[in-house]
Motif scaffolding. Structure first.
Motif, mmCIF file in Angstrom:
data_model
loop_
_atom_site.group_PDB
_atom_site.id
_atom_site.type_symbol
_atom_site.label_atom_id
_atom_site.label_comp_id
_atom_site.label_asym_id
_atom_site.label_seq_id
_atom_site.Cartn_x
_atom_site.Cartn_y
_atom_site.Cartn_z
ATOM 1 N N ASP A 1 -1.146 -10.939 13.020
ATOM 2 C CA ASP A 1 -1.291 -10.309 11.713
ATOM 3 C C ASP A 1 -1.189 -11.350 10.599
ATOM 4 O OD1 ASP A 1 -1.098 -7.516 10.144
ATOM 5 O OD2 ASP A 1 0.298 -8.932 9.217
ATOM 6 N N ALA A 2 -0.150 -12.191 10.660
ATOM 7 C CA ALA A 2 0.020 -13.225 9.636
ATOM 8 C C ALA A 2 -1.152 -14.208 9.630
ATOM 9 C CB ALA A 2 1.332 -13.970 9.863
ATOM 10 N N ALA B 1 -4.209 -13.535 10.372
ATOM 11 C CA ALA B 1 -5.433 -12.886 9.891
ATOM 12 C C ALA B 1 -5.398 -12.564 8.411
ATOM 13 C CB ALA B 1 -5.672 -11.605 10.689
ATOM 14 N N VAL B 2 -4.207 -12.499 7.823
ATOM 15 C CA VAL B 2 -4.068 -12.059 6.431
ATOM 16 C C VAL B 2 -4.946 -12.849 5.454
ATOM 17 C CG1 VAL B 2 -2.453 -12.126 4.483
ATOM 18 C CG2 VAL B 2 -1.860 -10.883 6.544
ATOM 19 N N PRO B 3 -5.029 -14.178 5.535
ATOM 20 C CA PRO B 3 -5.830 -14.900 4.541
ATOM 21 C C PRO B 3 -7.321 -14.551 4.569
ATOM 22 C CG PRO B 3 -4.304 -16.388 5.621
ATOM 23 C CD PRO B 3 -4.274 -15.116 6.397
ATOM 24 N N CYS B 4 -7.779 -13.916 5.653
ATOM 25 C CA CYS B 4 -9.176 -13.467 5.717
ATOM 26 C C CYS B 4 -9.277 -11.955 5.865
ATOM 27 C CB CYS B 4 -9.907 -14.141 6.886
ATOM 28 S SG CYS B 4 -10.190 -15.906 6.654
ATOM 29 N N HIS B 5 -8.202 -11.258 5.524
ATOM 30 C CA HIS B 5 -8.168 -9.809 5.675
ATOM 31 C C HIS B 5 -9.205 -9.139 4.774
ATOM 32 C CE1 HIS B 5 -5.464 -5.950 5.755
ATOM 33 N NE2 HIS B 5 -6.540 -5.836 6.515
ATOM 34 N N TRP B 6 -9.878 -8.138 5.343
ATOM 35 C CA TRP B 6 -10.885 -7.361 4.623
ATOM 36 C C TRP B 6 -12.030 -8.225 4.097
ATOM 37 C CZ3 TRP B 6 -6.454 -4.455 1.780
ATOM 38 C CH2 TRP B 6 -5.951 -3.435 2.606
ATOM 39 N N CYS B 7 -12.303 -9.333 4.768
ATOM 40 C CA CYS B 7 -13.514 -10.113 4.461
ATOM 41 C C CYS B 7 -14.649 -9.488 5.278
ATOM 42 C CB CYS B 7 -13.328 -11.584 4.824
ATOM 43 S SG CYS B 7 -12.110 -12.436 3.803
ATOM 44 N N TYR B 8 -15.247 -8.444 4.750
ATOM 45 C CA TYR B 8 -16.185 -7.641 5.519
ATOM 46 C C TYR B 8 -17.523 -8.343 5.770
ATOM 47 C CZ TYR B 8 -13.003 -3.833 4.286
ATOM 48 O OH TYR B 8 -11.903 -3.043 4.139
ATOM 49 N N ASP B 9 -17.986 -9.081 4.780
ATOM 50 C CA ASP B 9 -19.296 -9.719 4.894
ATOM 51 C C ASP B 9 -19.146 -10.997 5.724
ATOM 52 O OD1 ASP B 9 -21.692 -11.168 4.498
ATOM 53 O OD2 ASP B 9 -22.028 -10.143 2.585
ATOM 54 N N THR B 10 -19.599 -10.957 6.975
ATOM 55 C CA THR B 10 -19.402 -12.093 7.874
ATOM 56 C C THR B 10 -20.168 -13.334 7.423
ATOM 57 O OG1 THR B 10 -21.176 -11.219 9.293
ATOM 58 C CG2 THR B 10 -18.920 -10.631 9.870
ATOM 59 N N THR B 11 -21.276 -13.153 6.704
ATOM 60 C CA THR B 11 -22.034 -14.306 6.203
ATOM 61 C C THR B 11 -21.228 -15.033 5.127
ATOM 62 O OG1 THR B 11 -24.149 -13.212 6.662
ATOM 63 C CG2 THR B 11 -24.171 -15.049 5.102
ATOM 64 N N LYS B 12 -20.643 -14.260 4.212
ATOM 65 C CA LYS B 12 -19.831 -14.876 3.160
ATOM 66 C C LYS B 12 -18.591 -15.533 3.757
ATOM 67 C CE LYS B 12 -21.181 -11.877 -0.702
ATOM 68 N NZ LYS B 12 -20.703 -10.897 -1.702
ATOM 69 N N GLY C 1 2.656 -14.629 5.266
ATOM 70 C CA GLY C 1 3.090 -13.257 5.015
ATOM 71 C C GLY C 1 2.292 -12.250 5.835
ATOM 72 N N PHE C 2 2.823 -11.037 5.925
ATOM 73 C CA PHE C 2 2.169 -9.988 6.692
ATOM 74 C C PHE C 2 1.240 -9.158 5.817
ATOM 75 C CE2 PHE C 2 6.292 -10.162 9.215
ATOM 76 C CZ PHE C 2 5.724 -10.873 10.256
ATOM 77 N N SER C 3 0.333 -8.470 6.500
ATOM 78 C CA SER C 3 -0.471 -7.457 5.831
ATOM 79 C C SER C 3 0.334 -6.172 5.730
ATOM 80 C CB SER C 3 -1.749 -7.194 6.632
ATOM 81 O OG SER C 3 -1.442 -6.468 7.824
ATOM 82 N N CYS C 4 -0.262 -5.159 5.141
ATOM 83 C CA CYS C 4 0.379 -3.846 5.076
ATOM 84 C C CYS C 4 0.613 -3.282 6.476
ATOM 85 C CB CYS C 4 -0.495 -2.887 4.279
ATOM 86 S SG CYS C 4 -2.254 -2.925 4.720
ATOM 87 N N TYR C 5 -0.142 -3.754 7.461
ATOM 88 C CA TYR C 5 0.039 -3.292 8.844
ATOM 89 C C TYR C 5 1.215 -4.018 9.501
ATOM 90 C CZ TYR C 5 -4.644 -1.801 7.622
ATOM 91 O OH TYR C 5 -5.720 -1.254 6.955
ATOM 92 N N GLY C 6 1.272 -5.316 9.332
ATOM 93 C CA GLY C 6 2.384 -6.074 9.886
ATOM 94 C C GLY C 6 3.714 -5.644 9.292
ATOM 95 N N ASP C 7 3.709 -5.307 8.003
ATOM 96 C CA ASP C 7 4.954 -4.846 7.379
ATOM 97 C C ASP C 7 5.397 -3.495 7.941
ATOM 98 O OD1 ASP C 7 5.815 -6.901 5.741
ATOM 99 O OD2 ASP C 7 4.547 -6.310 4.061
ATOM 100 N N GLN C 8 4.453 -2.656 8.350
ATOM 101 C CA GLN C 8 4.829 -1.399 9.007
ATOM 102 C C GLN C 8 5.472 -1.678 10.363
ATOM 103 O OE1 GLN C 8 2.022 2.132 8.585
ATOM 104 N NE2 GLN C 8 0.685 0.470 7.946
ATOM 105 N N THR C 9 4.914 -2.636 11.097
ATOM 106 C CA THR C 9 5.505 -3.015 12.380
ATOM 107 C C THR C 9 6.933 -3.509 12.175
ATOM 108 O OG1 THR C 9 3.320 -3.683 13.194
ATOM 109 C CG2 THR C 9 5.223 -4.466 14.421
#
Length: 292
Positions: A21-22, A24-35, A64-72
């Motif tokens: 989780d930690a 992945a956070v710096p690229c979290h919600w980077c939906y456009d794979t080309t960008k 740091g964690f995402s909102c998901y890691g903080d739930q864990t």
């Protein structure tokens, strides 16, 4: 030795999930794979623990964690404090501490009159933000509260509901972030799946969120107990879901089993980005909805 291996796998399930989780956070919600690919070309490190971050939604601290890691973490801390028992009152209190008004999630963009939602940026007739009147912009100067947690906070903090009554109507994958601590604690025990169901419904009181979290728990439990591969664990979980004599049942078990089968069938060997696009609901207007 067998007990030591079991403990090691249980720890790995929890620690591995938190580290991932930690990372992945710096690229979290980077939906456009080309960008994202373009960003990674100039990054000093990435995509894991990407530096500089490609996250355009929020600004967590390094590691740091995402909102998901903080739930864990909230659940893990509660289980430790309650000596290995799920106490929903303690768990809900810790969720408030992690995400509430005294937390890092209380950023300047939060609308105090419509808490915990963000302030509404004024828009023109076409729905475009009026820049001269903009109240906040992305990335936020801190972490991002998301739908299920906001729904929980509204009912738990604002409406003062009991933990058993404050779960949101959210059906997304958040339930799965409750699974690793509970599998590590209860793998092989009949209490596992009912406990997963109870924990998920504190923040997401929906059958879909619970059923798919329990499906994930079945797979992870197999791995923690010693099933050697993910494919074999999925097959074993599917067999359990098809067993008419299984102890724990949900109304969506057939749907869960079918979707688990897609992982080792339709999606086998496919890049994650392609899997995400295939998961896009036909009715979704957002082109990267599957990746979301």
């Amino acid at each position: 030795m067998a007990a030591a291996s079991l403990a090691s796998r249980a720890r790995g399930a929890v620690i591995g999930g938190l580290v991932a989780d930690a990372a992945a956070v710096p690229c979290h919600w980077c939906y456009d794979t080309t960008k994202l690919a373009d960003h990674l070309k100039s990054a000093r490190r990435g995509p894991a623990f990407c530096d500089p971050p490609g996250n355009v939604f929020y600004t967590p601290p390094p590691g740091g964690f995402s909102c998901y890691g903080d739930q864990t973490m909230a659940l893990l801390e509660s289980l430790v404090a309650c000596e290995g028992k799920l106490n929903v009152d303690d768990y809900a209190s810790r969720l408030e501490g992690k995400f509430g008004k005294a937390s890092a999630y209380e950023v300047e963009a939060v609308d105090l009159e419509n808490w915990p939602e963000l302030k509404k940026n004024p828009t023109d007739a076409d729905g475009n933000v009026i820049e001269a009147e903009r109240k906040w912009s992305m990335p936020l100067s801190g972490p991002w509260r998301h739908g299920s947690v906001k729904g929980f906070l509204k009912q738990y903090v604002v409406e003062k509901k009991k933990p058993s009554e404050c779960g949101s109507s959210d059906e997304q994958v958040d339930g799965c972030c409750k699974v690793p601590p509970l599998v590590a604690l209860l793998a092989g025990q009949p209490a596992l799946l009912p406990t997963v169901d109870t924990a998920v419904r504190v923040t997401q009181n929906t059958d879909k969120a619970s059923a798919f979290a329990c499906g994930f728990a079945r797979v992870l439990e197999k791995l923690v107990l010693g099933t050697p591969t993910v494919s074999e664990a999925i097959a074993a979980a599917q067999a359990d879901l098809a067993n008419p004599d299984r102890v724990f049942k949900t109304t969506l078990d057939d749907d869960v089993a079918a979707n688990l089968g897609r992982v080792v069938g339709e999606f086998a060997g496919m890049p994650h980005s392609e899997v995400g696009m295939k998961l896009k609901p036909e009715s979704a207007g957002f082109p990267f909805a599957g990746l979301a």
